[in-house]
Design an enzyme around this catalytic site. Sequence first.
Site, mmCIF file in Angstrom:
data_model
loop_
_atom_site.group_PDB
_atom_site.id
_atom_site.type_symbol
_atom_site.label_atom_id
_atom_site.label_comp_id
_atom_site.label_asym_id
_atom_site.label_seq_id
_atom_site.Cartn_x
_atom_site.Cartn_y
_atom_site.Cartn_z
ATOM 1 N N ARG A 1 -18.225 18.883 3.410
ATOM 2 C CA ARG A 1 -18.392 17.419 3.380
ATOM 3 C C ARG A 1 -18.767 16.953 4.773
ATOM 4 N NH1 ARG A 1 -13.228 13.756 1.669
ATOM 5 N NH2 ARG A 1 -12.347 14.731 3.538
ATOM 6 N N LEU B 1 -3.973 -7.420 -1.814
ATOM 7 C CA LEU B 1 -4.104 -6.702 -3.107
ATOM 8 C C LEU B 1 -5.491 -6.096 -3.302
ATOM 9 C CD1 LEU B 1 -2.113 -9.214 -5.381
ATOM 10 C CD2 LEU B 1 -1.256 -7.196 -4.155
ATOM 11 N N TYR C 1 -14.638 4.010 10.308
ATOM 12 C CA TYR C 1 -13.193 3.910 10.034
ATOM 13 C C TYR C 1 -12.419 4.446 11.229
ATOM 14 C CZ TYR C 1 -8.669 5.812 8.825
ATOM 15 O OH TYR C 1 -7.339 6.155 8.870
ATOM 16 N N GLY D 1 0.834 -1.216 0.000
ATOM 17 C CA GLY D 1 0.000 0.000 0.000
ATOM 18 C C GLY D 1 0.859 1.254 0.000
ATOM 19 N N LYS E 1 -9.886 2.646 14.447
ATOM 20 C CA LYS E 1 -8.552 3.066 14.915
ATOM 21 C C LYS E 1 -8.569 3.222 16.440
ATOM 22 C CE LYS E 1 -6.531 3.116 10.959
ATOM 23 N NZ LYS E 1 -5.557 2.046 10.649
ATOM 24 N N ASN F 1 -6.371 -3.219 -2.314
ATOM 25 C CA ASN F 1 -6.247 -1.786 -2.609
ATOM 26 C C ASN F 1 -4.815 -1.479 -3.049
ATOM 27 O OD1 ASN F 1 -7.007 0.881 -2.823
ATOM 28 N ND2 ASN F 1 -6.575 1.356 -0.682
ATOM 29 N N SER G 1 -4.371 6.971 13.642
ATOM 30 C CA SER G 1 -4.694 8.200 12.905
ATOM 31 C C SER G 1 -5.127 9.302 13.851
ATOM 32 C CB SER G 1 -5.835 7.898 11.923
ATOM 33 O OG SER G 1 -6.370 9.092 11.402
ATOM 34 N N ASP H 1 -0.146 -8.898 1.922
ATOM 35 C CA ASP H 1 -1.092 -7.961 1.302
ATOM 36 C C ASP H 1 -2.119 -8.783 0.529
ATOM 37 O OD1 ASP H 1 -0.590 -4.616 0.504
ATOM 38 O OD2 ASP H 1 -2.276 -5.749 -0.335
HETATM 39 C C1 WQD Z 1 -8.359 16.962 3.545
HETATM 40 C C2 WQD Z 1 -9.088 18.299 3.395
HETATM 41 C C3 WQD Z 1 -11.436 18.084 2.946
HETATM 42 C C4 WQD Z 1 -11.012 16.231 -0.989
HETATM 43 C C5 WQD Z 1 -8.765 11.438 6.038
HETATM 44 C C6 WQD Z 1 -8.854 10.500 7.198
HETATM 45 C C7 WQD Z 1 -7.477 10.281 7.779
HETATM 46 C C8 WQD Z 1 -6.615 9.729 6.693
HETATM 47 C C9 WQD Z 1 -6.505 10.784 5.583
HETATM 48 C C10 WQD Z 1 -6.503 7.484 5.877
HETATM 49 C C11 WQD Z 1 -10.447 18.293 4.076
HETATM 50 C C12 WQD Z 1 -10.709 18.725 1.773
HETATM 51 C C13 WQD Z 1 -10.742 16.801 0.241
HETATM 52 C C14 WQD Z 1 -11.634 17.023 -2.003
HETATM 53 C C15 WQD Z 1 -11.644 18.896 -0.511
HETATM 54 N N1 WQD Z 1 -7.192 8.534 6.217
HETATM 55 N N2 WQD Z 1 -11.038 18.101 0.477
HETATM 56 N N3 WQD Z 1 -11.910 18.322 -1.721
HETATM 57 O O1 WQD Z 1 -10.386 13.962 5.639
HETATM 58 O O2 WQD Z 1 -8.343 15.178 6.583
HETATM 59 O O3 WQD Z 1 -8.346 12.690 6.507
HETATM 60 O O4 WQD Z 1 -7.841 11.000 5.066
HETATM 61 O O5 WQD Z 1 -5.323 7.292 5.939
HETATM 62 O O6 WQD Z 1 -7.560 9.356 8.829
HETATM 63 O O7 WQD Z 1 -9.668 11.085 8.197
HETATM 64 O O8 WQD Z 1 -8.176 13.973 4.388
HETATM 65 O O9 WQD Z 1 -7.553 14.461 2.056
HETATM 66 O O10 WQD Z 1 -9.905 13.621 2.548
HETATM 67 O O11 WQD Z 1 -9.278 15.933 3.174
HETATM 68 O O12 WQD Z 1 -11.914 20.082 -0.276
HETATM 69 O O13 WQD Z 1 -11.908 16.561 -3.146
HETATM 70 O O14 WQD Z 1 -9.338 18.517 2.011
HETATM 71 O O15 WQD Z 1 -12.663 18.766 3.182
HETATM 72 O O16 WQD Z 1 -10.654 19.589 4.606
HETATM 73 P P1 WQD Z 1 -8.914 14.033 5.816
HETATM 74 P P2 WQD Z 1 -8.744 14.438 2.968
#
Ligand code: WQD
Length: 337
Positions: free
Chosen positions: A295, A33, A150, A10, A154, A35, A125, A31
């Site tokens: 979101r 596979l 999710y 990954g 954690k 993802n 996380s 793994d």
């Molecule tokens: C970041 C910011 C969105 C997409 C999550 C999980 C975390 C980890 C990482 C797994 C936010 C904004 C996003 C888009 C946008 N998960 N955004 N348009 O939500 O902080 O964290 O992913 O490893 O545990 O909680 O990450 O990249 O989804 O979003 O505006 O198309 O970008 O609103 O503010 P997030 P993200």
Amino acid sequence: MKILVTGGLGFIGSHTVVELQKEGFEVVIIDNLSNSSEDVLKGIVAITGKMPIFENLDLREKKSVQEFFKKHNDVNGVIHFAASKAVGESVENPLLYYENNLGALVYILQELEKKPEANFIFSSSCTVYGQAEKMPITENAPVQQPMSPYGNTKKIGEEIIIDVAKVTKINAILLRYFNPIGSHPSAEIGELPLGIPQNLVPFITQTGLGLRNVLSVFGDDYPTPDGTCIRDYIHVVDLAKAHVIALQRLLNKKNLDKVETFNLGTGTGSSVLEVIRSFEKVSGKKLPYKIVPRREGDITEAYANTDKANNVLGWKAQSTLDEAMAGAWKWEQKIRG
Ligand code: WQD
């Protein structure tokens, strides 16, 4: 001694395998596979010249896990990445997440508790903090009820490890990641989101390449300087290096407690608009984006207090947002350009 890396093909797993091999560890990857792709092995070998052992098995099958540990009975260090990680999907399909993220964890720990000593690094996380009261976030910030199954896996995963470590020879370190981004400077490995990317940076780089028409910015009415959410974007290679340091801490018995927790971030928060500007700067391209409603489940702000990781773990993130973004862009152009 062999180190098991689950989810080792990954995004973060593959970068950690590279750093483990560079430190001379023999690595075995599990793994399924679901993802990732076996091609990632080629990228790892291209960087280190060493082929890790690869076992294609599903950690939800208890028998497979038992057979694995019989075959590889010299494994006494485990870095456990394998898990489902899409926040939205976890809301739609919670049982998939509880089975995959917690069932597999239990089966691995059941094998480790049989060993005279075992060292376990858990991929956790910052999502366990929910919307923390105080910025930057320390490891003592209260763990809150995460907004998604999710995030809950954690939180519960950490609790399972703490309970088990109390009554077994297992020593553990919980690593709470902030937002991992970027790719290896060689562009031999990187993030491979399947389908429409859920995370910001891969959506930006795919939009930059024209694979997506426009980036939707999920809300600009948050109580932040420019109205968009703030996160702590950490280069995946910095994150990978932290795993090796944490493992060495356990192997060298430097850990002060049976279970230690570290936040892994840069200590700097960046807004969505700042991330967009970073992409435009490193790529020289204008990024088409539009502001849309918030979101569901997003928190306003999260960035790490890195004192404990810096002072106790002896680790500090080296790369800037621009450097990480440049890596992500280079990787995107390579795989889809
Ligand atoms: C970041 C910011 C969105 C997409 C999550 C999980 C975390 C980890 C990482 C797994 C936010 C904004 C996003 C888009 C946008 N998960 N955004 N348009 O939500 O902080 O964290 O992913 O490893 O545990 O909680 O990450 O990249 O989804 O979003 O505006 O198309 O970008 O609103 O503010 P997030 P993200």
